[in-house]
Design a protein around this motif. Sequence first.
Motif, short mmCIF file in Angstrom:
data_model
loop_
_atom_site.label_atom_id
_atom_site.label_comp_id
_atom_site.label_asym_id
_atom_site.label_seq_id
_atom_site.Cartn_x
_atom_site.Cartn_y
_atom_site.Cartn_z
N SER A 1 0.84 -1.19 0.00
CA SER A 1 0.00 0.00 0.00
C SER A 1 0.87 1.24 0.00
N GLY A 2 0.59 2.17 -0.95
CA GLY A 2 1.34 3.40 -1.03
C GLY A 2 2.64 3.29 -1.77
N GLN A 3 3.06 2.10 -2.16
CA GLN A 3 4.29 1.91 -2.89
C GLN A 3 3.99 1.73 -4.37
N SER A 4 4.99 2.10 -5.19
CA SER A 4 4.82 1.94 -6.63
C SER A 4 4.96 0.47 -7.01
N LEU A 5 4.30 0.10 -8.10
CA LEU A 5 4.40 -1.26 -8.60
C LEU A 5 5.76 -1.46 -9.26
N PRO A 6 6.27 -2.69 -9.25
CA PRO A 6 7.59 -2.93 -9.85
C PRO A 6 7.55 -2.82 -11.37
N ALA A 7 8.70 -2.44 -11.95
CA ALA A 7 8.83 -2.47 -13.40
C ALA A 7 8.95 -3.93 -13.85
N PHE A 8 8.55 -4.19 -15.08
CA PHE A 8 8.53 -5.57 -15.54
C PHE A 8 8.66 -5.64 -17.05
N TRP A 9 9.06 -6.80 -17.53
CA TRP A 9 9.07 -7.15 -18.94
C TRP A 9 7.96 -8.18 -19.18
N VAL A 10 7.46 -8.24 -20.40
CA VAL A 10 6.43 -9.22 -20.76
C VAL A 10 6.95 -10.10 -21.88
N LEU A 11 6.65 -11.38 -21.78
CA LEU A 11 7.02 -12.35 -22.81
C LEU A 11 5.76 -13.12 -23.19
N VAL A 12 5.43 -13.11 -24.47
CA VAL A 12 4.24 -13.79 -24.97
C VAL A 12 4.66 -14.88 -25.96
N PRO A 13 4.64 -16.15 -25.56
CA PRO A 13 4.93 -17.23 -26.52
C PRO A 13 3.75 -17.40 -27.48
N ALA A 14 4.01 -17.23 -28.77
CA ALA A 14 2.92 -17.23 -29.76
C ALA A 14 3.30 -18.00 -31.01
N ALA A 15 4.01 -19.11 -30.83
CA ALA A 15 4.44 -19.89 -31.99
C ALA A 15 3.54 -21.09 -32.26
N GLY B 1 4.45 0.52 -15.91
CA GLY B 1 5.58 -0.26 -15.41
C GLY B 1 6.26 -1.11 -16.46
N LEU B 2 5.71 -1.15 -17.68
CA LEU B 2 6.25 -2.02 -18.72
C LEU B 2 7.57 -1.47 -19.25
N ARG B 3 8.61 -2.31 -19.24
CA ARG B 3 9.90 -1.93 -19.82
C ARG B 3 10.01 -2.35 -21.28
N GLY B 4 9.37 -3.43 -21.63
CA GLY B 4 9.41 -3.91 -23.00
C GLY B 4 8.65 -5.22 -23.10
N LEU B 5 8.33 -5.59 -24.34
CA LEU B 5 7.52 -6.78 -24.57
C LEU B 5 8.10 -7.57 -25.74
N VAL B 6 8.25 -8.86 -25.55
CA VAL B 6 8.77 -9.75 -26.59
C VAL B 6 7.72 -10.79 -26.93
N VAL B 7 7.51 -11.00 -28.23
CA VAL B 7 6.59 -12.03 -28.72
C VAL B 7 7.43 -13.09 -29.42
N SER B 8 7.32 -14.34 -28.97
CA SER B 8 8.04 -15.44 -29.60
C SER B 8 7.17 -16.06 -30.68
N LEU B 9 7.65 -16.02 -31.92
CA LEU B 9 6.86 -16.40 -33.08
C LEU B 9 7.55 -17.47 -33.90
N ALA B 10 6.75 -18.23 -34.65
CA ALA B 10 7.32 -19.19 -35.59
C ALA B 10 8.09 -18.43 -36.67
N ALA B 11 9.18 -19.04 -37.13
CA ALA B 11 10.05 -18.36 -38.10
C ALA B 11 9.31 -18.00 -39.38
N ASP B 12 8.35 -18.84 -39.77
CA ASP B 12 7.63 -18.61 -41.04
C ASP B 12 6.25 -17.99 -40.83
N ASP B 13 6.04 -17.31 -39.71
CA ASP B 13 4.75 -16.70 -39.41
C ASP B 13 4.45 -15.59 -40.41
N PRO B 14 3.40 -15.75 -41.26
CA PRO B 14 3.10 -14.71 -42.26
C PRO B 14 2.14 -13.64 -41.76
#
Length: 236
Positions: free
Chosen positions: A2-16, A51-64
Amino acid sequence: MSGQSLPAFWVLVPAAGVGSRMRADRPKQYLQLAGKTILEHTLDCFLGHPGLRGLVVSLAADDPYWPTLSCAQDPRVRRAEGGRERADSVLGGLSRLIELGAREQDWVLVHDAARPNLARSDLDLLLSELADDPIGGLLAVPARDTLKRAGADGRVLETVDRSPIWLAYTPQMFRLGPLRRALVDALAAGAAITDEASALEWAGAAPRLIEGRADNLKITRPEDLDWLRQRWSAGR
């Protein structure tokens, strides 16, 4: 927290993945929902968070499909090479996060590509409850239905006590270094890793369960998408 800021974080979304149970002409994360793809809605759950520092999406190499999305050009979103299994895609994404400057002790939130109904309140709850946790944890929901154990003949063997049973949801929130080591070691040992928490469990840790909303639905079958379309058309 309570009263404190939320931590910074990275997001990773596996989508292959291909999502074969949806019986669609494309991977389920690229099906349409309220004018956008499911994947775009999923990323939107995080892109507006300070709080988001960055977001990475993991994709199939041939994802069109990915290059056709506007979010593919968003500087906050980067692509990583996905793998055959979820754990492979997560490891690829973690390596990409390291390239982007993520550190061993940074928080990484791994979230399902086809789970677009994450509430901001649940995201903030996860961040606040786990901010100082030594291990991390995941959103989850206590089992509400009666559980039956089945025999090989398809008949009930027994009714299972549901009180200690939880359904594992995402995001799952762990520090980058421990998560990466747990995944690498578990895969090398041939362990069955179904989510990030199971890798930490295999390494001897006990992730914390944070109760979230039951409507944080993972779209797996056509009826899941139909339900969500109806809910959103009614104003959620």
